[in-house]
Design a protein around this motif. Structure first.
Motif, PDB file in Angstrom:
ATOM      1  N   MET A 132       0.860  -1.182   0.000  1.00  0.00           N
ATOM      2  CA  MET A 132       0.000   0.000   0.000  1.00  0.00           C
ATOM      3  C   MET A 132       0.899   1.236   0.000  1.00  0.00           C
ATOM      4  O   MET A 132       1.662   1.472   0.934  1.00  0.00           O
ATOM      5  N   TYR A 133       0.829   2.003  -1.070  1.00  0.00           N
ATOM      6  CA  TYR A 133       1.662   3.188  -1.240  1.00  0.00           C
ATOM      7  C   TYR A 133       0.739   4.364  -1.509  1.00  0.00           C
ATOM      8  O   TYR A 133       0.133   4.451  -2.569  1.00  0.00           O
ATOM      9  N   TYR A 134       0.610   5.221  -0.529  1.00  0.00           N
ATOM     10  CA  TYR A 134      -0.314   6.362  -0.592  1.00  0.00           C
ATOM     11  C   TYR A 134      -1.717   5.919  -0.996  1.00  0.00           C
ATOM     12  O   TYR A 134      -2.353   6.496  -1.871  1.00  0.00           O
ATOM     13  N   GLY A 135      -2.166   4.832  -0.380  1.00  0.00           N
ATOM     14  CA  GLY A 135      -3.540   4.372  -0.564  1.00  0.00           C
ATOM     15  C   GLY A 135      -3.793   3.475  -1.754  1.00  0.00           C
ATOM     16  O   GLY A 135      -4.917   3.017  -1.938  1.00  0.00           O
ATOM     17  N   SER A 136      -2.791   3.214  -2.554  1.00  0.00           N
ATOM     18  CA  SER A 136      -3.038   2.315  -3.686  1.00  0.00           C
ATOM     19  C   SER A 136      -2.018   1.176  -3.691  1.00  0.00           C
ATOM     20  O   SER A 136      -0.846   1.377  -3.369  1.00  0.00           O
ATOM     21  N   PRO A 137      -2.480  -0.048  -4.042  1.00  0.00           N
ATOM     22  CA  PRO A 137      -1.557  -1.189  -4.082  1.00  0.00           C
ATOM     23  C   PRO A 137      -0.538  -1.013  -5.215  1.00  0.00           C
ATOM     24  O   PRO A 137      -0.920  -0.793  -6.356  1.00  0.00           O
ATOM     25  N   THR A 138       0.722  -1.088  -4.856  1.00  0.00           N
ATOM     26  CA  THR A 138       1.812  -0.869  -5.803  1.00  0.00           C
ATOM     27  C   THR A 138       2.787  -2.041  -5.720  1.00  0.00           C
ATOM     28  O   THR A 138       3.093  -2.509  -4.629  1.00  0.00           O
ATOM     29  N   PRO A 139       3.285  -2.538  -6.862  1.00  0.00           N
ATOM     30  CA  PRO A 139       4.261  -3.633  -6.819  1.00  0.00           C
ATOM     31  C   PRO A 139       5.486  -3.261  -5.991  1.00  0.00           C
ATOM     32  O   PRO A 139       5.963  -2.126  -6.046  1.00  0.00           O
ATOM     33  N   LEU A 140       5.968  -4.221  -5.233  1.00  0.00           N
ATOM     34  CA  LEU A 140       7.112  -4.021  -4.334  1.00  0.00           C
ATOM     35  C   LEU A 140       8.325  -3.445  -5.060  1.00  0.00           C
ATOM     36  O   LEU A 140       8.991  -2.551  -4.562  1.00  0.00           O
ATOM     37  N   ASN A 141       8.580  -3.932  -6.275  1.00  0.00           N
ATOM     38  CA  ASN A 141       9.784  -3.480  -6.994  1.00  0.00           C
ATOM     39  C   ASN A 141       9.679  -2.036  -7.491  1.00  0.00           C
ATOM     40  O   ASN A 141      10.650  -1.486  -7.983  1.00  0.00           O
ATOM     41  N   GLN A 142       8.491  -1.402  -7.338  1.00  0.00           N
ATOM     42  CA  GLN A 142       8.363   0.002  -7.726  1.00  0.00           C
ATOM     43  C   GLN A 142       8.545   0.956  -6.548  1.00  0.00           C
ATOM     44  O   GLN A 142       8.652   2.157  -6.737  1.00  0.00           O
TER      45      GLN A 142
END
Length: 186
Positions: free
Chosen positions: A45-55
């Motif tokens: 969870m990155y600022y409220g949205s699911p984001t791939p770990l490698n990003q």
């Protein structure tokens, strides 16, 4: 005849995509070595949205049994840790405040056998995709009969489709043999 060639080219492309997809899925099955792509399916969870770990972090392998995850923003360490714990990897993250360390345990014989079964399932899925492509292509070729294409041309094209099917199925079998050897190697 030109239409037949188009169908054959399309079938070839789609079968190659099925082989590539199977290879990508097999990479996700770990073989006792630490590999950054093991974490490809993990979303943070990155600022409220699911984001791939490698990003949101860099993943490195300091040695054969360790993964080091260094987030680009320190406040993400907790989120990354939570995502790893909630994943189906079965790994226990160690947080040192700067980065997360994952130690990959050695595989037991039982776990290796389970991983080989998973690999066989993935390769079977790839073969099913190839057979589906064969069926769809053959159905499309049969419809050409209504457009005035001779039965002999259609039969020859179906034979070519079968050869493609055999060729790409063999590629998937090769992937399985390599992965199985990789998993069973102690």
């Amino acid at each position: 005849m030109e239409e037949i060639e188009l169908y054959l080219e399309e079938a070839k492309e789609m079968m190659q995509k099925a082989v590539d997809h199977t290879a990508a899925e097999l990479l996700k099955i770990r073989a006792g070595k630490a590999m950054p792509n093991m974490l490809d399916g993990i979303l943070v969870m990155y600022y409220g949205s699911p984001t791939p770990l490698n990003q949101v972090s860099s993943v490195t392998t300091p040695d054969a049994r360790t993964l080091a995850i260094r987030p680009f923003e320190k406040n993400l360490i907790g989120e990354i840790e939570k995502a790893i714990i909630n994943s189906d990897l079965g790994l226990a993250p160690q947080n040192n405040g700067e980065m997360i360390i994952l130690t990959i345990p050695t595989l037991t014989e039982e776990r290796r056998i389970t991983l080989v079964k998973n690999a066989k399932n993935e390769t079977e899925n790839g073969k099913i995709s190839i057979r589906t492509i064969r069926k769809d292509t053959n159905d499309a070729l049969k419809k050409l009969k209504n457009d005035g294409v001779s039965e002999d041309d259609i039969k020859r094209a179906e034979d070519k489709v079968q050869k493609l099917t055999d060729q790409y199925s063999a590629k998937i079998d090769e992937l399985l043999v390599k992965k199985e050897a990789d998993i069973m190697k102690v």
